[in-house]
Design a protein around this motif. Structure first.
Motif, PDB file in Angstrom:
ATOM      1  N   TYR A  20       8.947  20.411  -3.478  1.00  0.00           N
ATOM      2  CA  TYR A  20       8.029  20.518  -2.346  1.00  0.00           C
ATOM      3  C   TYR A  20       7.714  21.984  -2.050  1.00  0.00           C
ATOM      4  O   TYR A  20       6.555  22.357  -1.878  1.00  0.00           O
ATOM      5  CB  TYR A  20       8.634  19.851  -1.112  1.00  0.00           C
ATOM      6  CG  TYR A  20       7.792  20.021   0.121  1.00  0.00           C
ATOM      7  CD1 TYR A  20       6.672  19.226   0.330  1.00  0.00           C
ATOM      8  CD2 TYR A  20       8.093  20.989   1.080  1.00  0.00           C
ATOM      9  CE1 TYR A  20       5.878  19.387   1.459  1.00  0.00           C
ATOM     10  CE2 TYR A  20       7.308  21.154   2.196  1.00  0.00           C
ATOM     11  CZ  TYR A  20       6.201  20.358   2.383  1.00  0.00           C
ATOM     12  OH  TYR A  20       5.417  20.530   3.492  1.00  0.00           O
ATOM     13  N   GLU A  21       8.749  22.810  -2.010  1.00  0.00           N
ATOM     14  CA  GLU A  21       8.530  24.239  -1.745  1.00  0.00           C
ATOM     15  C   GLU A  21       7.670  24.878  -2.827  1.00  0.00           C
ATOM     16  O   GLU A  21       6.782  25.687  -2.522  1.00  0.00           O
ATOM     17  CB  GLU A  21       9.873  24.958  -1.623  1.00  0.00           C
ATOM     18  CG  GLU A  21      10.634  24.584  -0.373  1.00  0.00           C
ATOM     19  CD  GLU A  21      12.050  25.117  -0.332  1.00  0.00           C
ATOM     20  OE1 GLU A  21      12.624  25.101   0.767  1.00  0.00           O
ATOM     21  OE2 GLU A  21      12.590  25.541  -1.378  1.00  0.00           O
ATOM     22  N   GLU A  22       7.914  24.509  -4.076  1.00  0.00           N
ATOM     23  CA  GLU A  22       7.107  25.036  -5.179  1.00  0.00           C
ATOM     24  C   GLU A  22       5.648  24.602  -5.031  1.00  0.00           C
ATOM     25  O   GLU A  22       4.727  25.407  -5.239  1.00  0.00           O
ATOM     26  CB  GLU A  22       7.671  24.541  -6.504  1.00  0.00           C
ATOM     27  CG  GLU A  22       7.004  25.138  -7.715  1.00  0.00           C
ATOM     28  CD  GLU A  22       7.649  24.672  -9.008  1.00  0.00           C
ATOM     29  OE1 GLU A  22       6.888  24.307  -9.926  1.00  0.00           O
ATOM     30  OE2 GLU A  22       8.887  24.674  -9.099  1.00  0.00           O
ATOM     31  N   THR A  23       5.438  23.364  -4.645  1.00  0.00           N
ATOM     32  CA  THR A  23       4.078  22.855  -4.428  1.00  0.00           C
ATOM     33  C   THR A  23       3.386  23.622  -3.308  1.00  0.00           C
ATOM     34  O   THR A  23       2.215  23.996  -3.429  1.00  0.00           O
ATOM     35  CB  THR A  23       4.110  21.344  -4.095  1.00  0.00           C
ATOM     36  OG1 THR A  23       4.694  20.653  -5.202  1.00  0.00           O
ATOM     37  CG2 THR A  23       2.728  20.799  -3.824  1.00  0.00           C
ATOM     38  N   GLN A  24       4.117  23.872  -2.209  1.00  0.00           N
ATOM     39  CA  GLN A  24       3.538  24.606  -1.090  1.00  0.00           C
ATOM     40  C   GLN A  24       3.174  26.037  -1.480  1.00  0.00           C
ATOM     41  O   GLN A  24       2.127  26.553  -1.081  1.00  0.00           O
ATOM     42  CB  GLN A  24       4.495  24.601   0.111  1.00  0.00           C
ATOM     43  CG  GLN A  24       4.705  23.234   0.712  1.00  0.00           C
ATOM     44  CD  GLN A  24       3.417  22.578   1.148  1.00  0.00           C
ATOM     45  OE1 GLN A  24       2.648  23.139   1.913  1.00  0.00           O
ATOM     46  NE2 GLN A  24       3.161  21.386   0.640  1.00  0.00           N
ATOM     47  N   GLU A  25       4.031  26.687  -2.270  1.00  0.00           N
ATOM     48  CA  GLU A  25       3.737  28.039  -2.744  1.00  0.00           C
ATOM     49  C   GLU A  25       2.504  28.049  -3.644  1.00  0.00           C
ATOM     50  O   GLU A  25       1.660  28.936  -3.538  1.00  0.00           O
ATOM     51  CB  GLU A  25       4.941  28.617  -3.494  1.00  0.00           C
ATOM     52  CG  GLU A  25       6.115  28.931  -2.600  1.00  0.00           C
ATOM     53  CD  GLU A  25       7.366  29.326  -3.365  1.00  0.00           C
ATOM     54  OE1 GLU A  25       7.297  29.513  -4.594  1.00  0.00           O
ATOM     55  OE2 GLU A  25       8.416  29.440  -2.717  1.00  0.00           O
ATOM     56  N   GLU A  36       0.842  -1.208   0.000  1.00  0.00           N
ATOM     57  CA  GLU A  36       0.000   0.000   0.000  1.00  0.00           C
ATOM     58  C   GLU A  36       0.869   1.245   0.000  1.00  0.00           C
ATOM     59  O   GLU A  36       1.860   1.316   0.719  1.00  0.00           O
ATOM     60  CB  GLU A  36      -0.889   0.031   1.247  1.00  0.00           C
ATOM     61  CG  GLU A  36      -1.963  -1.023   1.266  1.00  0.00           C
ATOM     62  CD  GLU A  36      -2.872  -0.848   2.481  1.00  0.00           C
ATOM     63  OE1 GLU A  36      -3.151   0.308   2.865  1.00  0.00           O
ATOM     64  OE2 GLU A  36      -3.284  -1.864   3.032  1.00  0.00           O
ATOM     65  N   ALA A  37       0.485   2.226  -0.805  1.00  0.00           N
ATOM     66  CA  ALA A  37       1.196   3.500  -0.820  1.00  0.00           C
ATOM     67  C   ALA A  37       1.054   4.170   0.539  1.00  0.00           C
ATOM     68  O   ALA A  37      -0.051   4.319   1.050  1.00  0.00           O
ATOM     69  CB  ALA A  37       0.648   4.398  -1.913  1.00  0.00           C
ATOM     70  N   LYS A  38       2.183   4.542   1.138  1.00  0.00           N
ATOM     71  CA  LYS A  38       2.167   5.133   2.477  1.00  0.00           C
ATOM     72  C   LYS A  38       2.849   6.489   2.567  1.00  0.00           C
ATOM     73  O   LYS A  38       2.574   7.252   3.480  1.00  0.00           O
ATOM     74  CB  LYS A  38       2.843   4.192   3.485  1.00  0.00           C
ATOM     75  CG  LYS A  38       2.101   2.902   3.704  1.00  0.00           C
ATOM     76  CD  LYS A  38       0.778   3.168   4.382  1.00  0.00           C
ATOM     77  CE  LYS A  38       0.061   1.868   4.690  1.00  0.00           C
ATOM     78  NZ  LYS A  38      -1.205   2.075   5.345  1.00  0.00           N
ATOM     79  N   ALA A  39       3.765   6.780   1.637  1.00  0.00           N
ATOM     80  CA  ALA A  39       4.503   8.040   1.727  1.00  0.00           C
ATOM     81  C   ALA A  39       4.984   8.464   0.342  1.00  0.00           C
ATOM     82  O   ALA A  39       5.053   7.652  -0.580  1.00  0.00           O
ATOM     83  CB  ALA A  39       5.693   7.879   2.662  1.00  0.00           C
ATOM     84  N   ILE A  40       5.302   9.738   0.251  1.00  0.00           N
ATOM     85  CA  ILE A  40       5.857  10.310  -0.974  1.00  0.00           C
ATOM     86  C   ILE A  40       7.189  10.966  -0.623  1.00  0.00           C
ATOM     87  O   ILE A  40       7.264  11.742   0.327  1.00  0.00           O
ATOM     88  CB  ILE A  40       4.921  11.387  -1.569  1.00  0.00           C
ATOM     89  CG1 ILE A  40       3.561  10.833  -1.919  1.00  0.00           C
ATOM     90  CG2 ILE A  40       5.572  12.084  -2.758  1.00  0.00           C
ATOM     91  CD1 ILE A  40       3.527   9.978  -3.148  1.00  0.00           C
ATOM     92  N   LEU A  41       8.218  10.662  -1.393  1.00  0.00           N
ATOM     93  CA  LEU A  41       9.497  11.363  -1.282  1.00  0.00           C
ATOM     94  C   LEU A  41       9.572  12.332  -2.441  1.00  0.00           C
ATOM     95  O   LEU A  41       9.310  11.969  -3.588  1.00  0.00           O
ATOM     96  CB  LEU A  41      10.674  10.388  -1.363  1.00  0.00           C
ATOM     97  CG  LEU A  41      10.902   9.484  -0.177  1.00  0.00           C
ATOM     98  CD1 LEU A  41      12.071   8.551  -0.460  1.00  0.00           C
ATOM     99  CD2 LEU A  41      11.162  10.281   1.072  1.00  0.00           C
ATOM    100  N   GLN A  42       9.942  13.581  -2.124  1.00  0.00           N
ATOM    101  CA  GLN A  42       9.948  14.620  -3.144  1.00  0.00           C
ATOM    102  C   GLN A  42      11.153  15.514  -2.932  1.00  0.00           C
ATOM    103  O   GLN A  42      11.548  15.788  -1.786  1.00  0.00           O
ATOM    104  CB  GLN A  42       8.651  15.420  -3.021  1.00  0.00           C
ATOM    105  CG  GLN A  42       8.396  16.404  -4.094  1.00  0.00           C
ATOM    106  CD  GLN A  42       7.039  17.082  -3.924  1.00  0.00           C
ATOM    107  OE1 GLN A  42       6.511  17.187  -2.822  1.00  0.00           O
ATOM    108  NE2 GLN A  42       6.477  17.540  -5.021  1.00  0.00           N
ATOM    109  N   ASP A  43      11.756  15.981  -3.993  1.00  0.00           N
ATOM    110  CA  ASP A  43      12.841  16.940  -3.913  1.00  0.00           C
ATOM    111  C   ASP A  43      12.362  18.175  -3.155  1.00  0.00           C
ATOM    112  O   ASP A  43      11.220  18.629  -3.339  1.00  0.00           O
ATOM    113  CB  ASP A  43      13.282  17.325  -5.332  1.00  0.00           C
ATOM    114  CG  ASP A  43      14.292  18.444  -5.339  1.00  0.00           C
ATOM    115  OD1 ASP A  43      15.438  18.202  -4.908  1.00  0.00           O
ATOM    116  OD2 ASP A  43      13.927  19.557  -5.758  1.00  0.00           O
ATOM    117  N   ILE A  44      13.207  18.737  -2.317  1.00  0.00           N
ATOM    118  CA  ILE A  44      12.811  19.873  -1.482  1.00  0.00           C
ATOM    119  C   ILE A  44      12.387  21.080  -2.313  1.00  0.00           C
ATOM    120  O   ILE A  44      11.424  21.776  -1.975  1.00  0.00           O
ATOM    121  CB  ILE A  44      13.931  20.261  -0.471  1.00  0.00           C
ATOM    122  CG1 ILE A  44      13.430  21.285   0.545  1.00  0.00           C
ATOM    123  CG2 ILE A  44      15.158  20.764  -1.182  1.00  0.00           C
ATOM    124  CD1 ILE A  44      12.418  20.759   1.496  1.00  0.00           C
ATOM    125  N   GLY A  45      13.054  21.314  -3.427  1.00  0.00           N
ATOM    126  CA  GLY A  45      12.667  22.432  -4.298  1.00  0.00           C
ATOM    127  C   GLY A  45      11.268  22.241  -4.863  1.00  0.00           C
ATOM    128  O   GLY A  45      10.471  23.184  -4.897  1.00  0.00           O
TER     129      GLY A  45
END
Length: 93
Positions: free
Chosen positions: A49-54, A38-47
């Protein structure tokens, strides 16, 4: 690269963590980590991630603005700018 190609079990992450981290920056695709299939987590490049949050923050502002417009909570631009100028003038020593 498709997200479905970026699905890895947690055992793979444990064995290849440095390699996975290095690849995140290069291909900018998140990695889905599974536990017991089962999918439990996502690993994402910090850049990324920050772009997604913005982006999410901007979407929240747009949604709030749309709601305020629908509720009739708006003023003419001239009035708004006059209020801002007044506040700035009042805050000057």
């Amino acid at each position: 690269m498709k997200l479905s190609e970026q699905v890895k079990p947690i055992s793979y992450l444990k064995a290849h963590a440095p390699e996975i981290i290095r690849k995140l920056k290069d291909n900018l695709q998140p990695v889905v980590i599974t536990l017991h299939g089962e999918a439990k987590a996502i690993l994402q490049d910090i850049g990324q991630y920050e772009e997604t949050q913005e982006t999410l923050a901007l979407l929240k502002v747009l949604a709030l603005t749309n709601r305020q417009v629908e509720e009739g909570k708006l003023r003419p631009a001239a009035e708004s700018f006059a209020r801002i100028r007044s506040r700035l003038a009042d805050s000057q020593p």
